[in-house]
Scaffold this active site. Sequence first.
Site, PDB file in Angstrom:
ATOM      1  N   ILE A   1      18.444  -1.439  35.228  1.00  0.00           N
ATOM      2  CA  ILE A   1      18.011  -2.419  34.238  1.00  0.00           C
ATOM      3  C   ILE A   1      17.537  -1.779  32.935  1.00  0.00           C
ATOM      4  O   ILE A   1      17.728  -2.344  31.856  1.00  0.00           O
ATOM      5  CB  ILE A   1      16.923  -3.334  34.839  1.00  0.00           C
ATOM      6  CG1 ILE A   1      16.743  -4.574  33.957  1.00  0.00           C
ATOM      7  CG2 ILE A   1      15.617  -2.571  35.062  1.00  0.00           C
ATOM      8  CD1 ILE A   1      15.976  -5.682  34.638  1.00  0.00           C
TER       9      ILE A   1
ATOM     10  N   SER B   1      18.575   1.113  31.403  1.00  0.00           N
ATOM     11  CA  SER B   1      19.699   1.506  30.551  1.00  0.00           C
ATOM     12  C   SER B   1      20.482   0.288  30.085  1.00  0.00           C
ATOM     13  O   SER B   1      21.011   0.267  28.962  1.00  0.00           O
ATOM     14  CB  SER B   1      20.611   2.489  31.281  1.00  0.00           C
ATOM     15  OG  SER B   1      21.142   1.938  32.470  1.00  0.00           O
TER      16      SER B   1
ATOM     17  N   LYS C   1      -9.207   2.985  -2.460  1.00  0.00           N
ATOM     18  CA  LYS C   1      -9.523   2.425  -1.147  1.00  0.00           C
ATOM     19  C   LYS C   1     -10.840   2.993  -0.625  1.00  0.00           C
ATOM     20  O   LYS C   1     -11.044   4.210  -0.594  1.00  0.00           O
ATOM     21  CB  LYS C   1      -8.387   2.738  -0.164  1.00  0.00           C
ATOM     22  CG  LYS C   1      -8.481   2.039   1.173  1.00  0.00           C
ATOM     23  CD  LYS C   1      -7.223   2.333   1.995  1.00  0.00           C
ATOM     24  CE  LYS C   1      -7.210   1.599   3.314  1.00  0.00           C
ATOM     25  NZ  LYS C   1      -5.957   1.895   4.082  1.00  0.00           N
TER      26      LYS C   1
ATOM     27  N   GLU D   1       0.834  -1.203   0.000  1.00  0.00           N
ATOM     28  CA  GLU D   1       0.000   0.000   0.000  1.00  0.00           C
ATOM     29  C   GLU D   1       0.873   1.260   0.000  1.00  0.00           C
ATOM     30  O   GLU D   1       1.844   1.360   0.750  1.00  0.00           O
ATOM     31  CB  GLU D   1      -0.898  -0.019   1.235  1.00  0.00           C
ATOM     32  CG  GLU D   1      -1.833   1.176   1.355  1.00  0.00           C
ATOM     33  CD  GLU D   1      -2.690   1.103   2.614  1.00  0.00           C
ATOM     34  OE1 GLU D   1      -3.621   1.924   2.736  1.00  0.00           O
ATOM     35  OE2 GLU D   1      -2.442   0.233   3.466  1.00  0.00           O
TER      36      GLU D   1
ATOM     37  N   GLY E   1      22.826   7.009  28.333  1.00  0.00           N
ATOM     38  CA  GLY E   1      23.229   7.228  29.709  1.00  0.00           C
ATOM     39  C   GLY E   1      23.117   5.923  30.481  1.00  0.00           C
ATOM     40  O   GLY E   1      22.049   5.312  30.511  1.00  0.00           O
TER      41      GLY E   1
ATOM     42  N   SER F   1       0.334  -2.818   7.000  1.00  0.00           N
ATOM     43  CA  SER F   1      -0.257  -3.293   8.255  1.00  0.00           C
ATOM     44  C   SER F   1       0.806  -3.273   9.346  1.00  0.00           C
ATOM     45  O   SER F   1       1.726  -4.089   9.338  1.00  0.00           O
ATOM     46  CB  SER F   1      -0.794  -4.720   8.067  1.00  0.00           C
ATOM     47  OG  SER F   1      -1.341  -5.217   9.275  1.00  0.00           O
TER      48      SER F   1
ATOM     49  N   CYS G   1      -5.797  -2.988   1.955  1.00  0.00           N
ATOM     50  CA  CYS G   1      -5.696  -3.048   3.416  1.00  0.00           C
ATOM     51  C   CYS G   1      -7.041  -3.070   4.139  1.00  0.00           C
ATOM     52  O   CYS G   1      -7.698  -4.102   4.181  1.00  0.00           O
ATOM     53  CB  CYS G   1      -4.822  -1.905   3.931  1.00  0.00           C
ATOM     54  SG  CYS G   1      -4.069  -2.263   5.552  1.00  0.00           S
TER      55      CYS G   1
ATOM     56  N   SER H   1      23.200   4.040  33.911  1.00  0.00           N
ATOM     57  CA  SER H   1      23.044   4.238  35.351  1.00  0.00           C
ATOM     58  C   SER H   1      23.423   3.016  36.164  1.00  0.00           C
ATOM     59  O   SER H   1      23.495   3.080  37.389  1.00  0.00           O
ATOM     60  CB  SER H   1      21.588   4.593  35.665  1.00  0.00           C
ATOM     61  OG  SER H   1      20.750   3.474  35.402  1.00  0.00           O
ATOM     62  N   GLY H   2      23.633   1.885  35.494  1.00  0.00           N
ATOM     63  CA  GLY H   2      23.797   0.634  36.209  1.00  0.00           C
ATOM     64  C   GLY H   2      22.477  -0.031  36.529  1.00  0.00           C
ATOM     65  O   GLY H   2      22.440  -1.089  37.161  1.00  0.00           O
TER      66      GLY H   2
END
Length: 566
Positions: free
Chosen positions: A308, A310, A115, A42, A303, A185, A152, A305-306
């Site tokens: 999860i 990042s 369409k 499309e 960045g 889609s 579509c 940060s230590g």
Amino acid sequence: MLRITLAQLNMTVGDIAGNTAKMEGAARQAHEAQADMVVFSELSLCGYYPQDMLDEPAFLQRCERGLQELLAATRQWPALHWVVGAPTAAQGPGKRLHNSLLVLQNGQVRLQYDKQLLPTYNIFDEHRHFKPGHDVAKVLRVGDAQVGFLICEDGWNDSGADYAVNPFERMADAAPDVVVSIHASPSSTGRREQRHQVFSAAARRHGLPIVFVNQVGGQDQIVFDGASFAVEPMAGVVFEAERFSEQVVTLQLERGCFAQGDGSVPEPVAAQGLSTMAFYRAQIQLGLRDYARRCGFTRAVVGCSGGIDSALTLALAAETLGPDNVTAITMPSRISSSGSVEDSVALCQQLGIALIQHPIAAQVDAYVQQFQASFGQPLSGLALENLQARVRGTVLMEYSNSYGHLLLTTGNKSELSVGYCTLYGDTNGGLGLLGDLYKTEVFALCRHINQASGRELIPQAIIDKPPSAELAPDQRDEDSLPPYPVLDEILKWQIEGRQLARAEYDSASRFVADLRSQAAGAELVERVQRLVFRSEYKRRQAPPILRLRPRAFGTGRQMPIAAHYA
């Protein structure tokens, strides 16, 4: 027998020359495969979705020149039919354009289908630019076959639930031998299975084989996964193209049955696709790769940060762009724990990416002193916490400007929902990879990446540590927020509701109902709802995020800022 080439291509919005070159290359492959027809997606000429570029005369002129170039190209292989999606001029009152399917052959437009059903919901806004086509089926004889055409949304309403008009009914009355349906889609959780269900049901109901050709690639927040397919009335989906990559493949149709171009039987198509985590990983990779490429970036900065979020952002960026093209910057303040730096070092060693240390204590102190001198009172509380995030955001933007890296934000959907983020701080950046992942899903995706890699790409210490913004001494996310397993269920129920998969919706609804049956739980649900409403202004100013779920922030959820919500 009819030979059809499915051209599942990664089109770029506005790159008319690039898109036409891709189509010419696929048409050459179709010719070499002795196909009768090559089918594109499309709006393949201009890419989906051009938005208000469609209002610009110069853009439409480029589209017209591109169409003329395609018509000239069709003369190279006079017998080949090209099925192309393009904006075309509309006549009479109303919008000035149609979203059209054109069949080109030997320098001529053999058929035009406009369409009929223009979606204006979730991420779609086609009524803004297009006029609906007439309620009429379009069928063209190609060789010995009668081929019908849809675009579509026209194929999604066979149940009659969403529109008064059902183009499939009119198409069935025309009795074609096969229906070719072109699509842009977008991909989200469960969408592949939904496509198979809807079009298999339509094929079975009307006794019509269907070819579904989809776009592939990332475009801003949206990712198209390709996964084009062919459906037989009794057998269902009998062929599926590759997912998340370009593919040009030829099928042959004889007596209502599809075969590979060489006449062999296609490989069986699995009912279920990728696992949820594998899907998230593939979708984010394609979305990031195309966003960076289309915007002119080859490198990214994050960045570190230590924490999860990042860590996961860095892992995905390194996997997508290559470790040598990703830089991490750790910016400890006086509040930061020693573990935040140590975990950052361990993570970047595992990922093979460069880590730069840029302490911010001196800058924060300078701001605090100047605030006191200028305004006569000390900077404290939330303002002091947010200052640290804003200094970090400034450092990251300085690096991005100086070295040409794309800055990736690291916020997840749980935090964005309730405003647990700092404007002009950790919301700085050009793209968010995790903005449609709830926090519980962030943990799950980290575990998936480690399991799939066979080693701790993301150190277990990062996964195990309690989430913290580290903007105040001994701070934990749960000091301000409900536990994430609780918060995420409330957010799913509130933000996505019935757009969730049935099982997920039922689970979230039961969870919230149980909470609301108790006074404390009911107050918690109301508190979360208030936080979501009050944080709309932050989301409006945040970078775009990659869409993964049926209802993502951004174009998929449009809410007012200044409103009374309850």
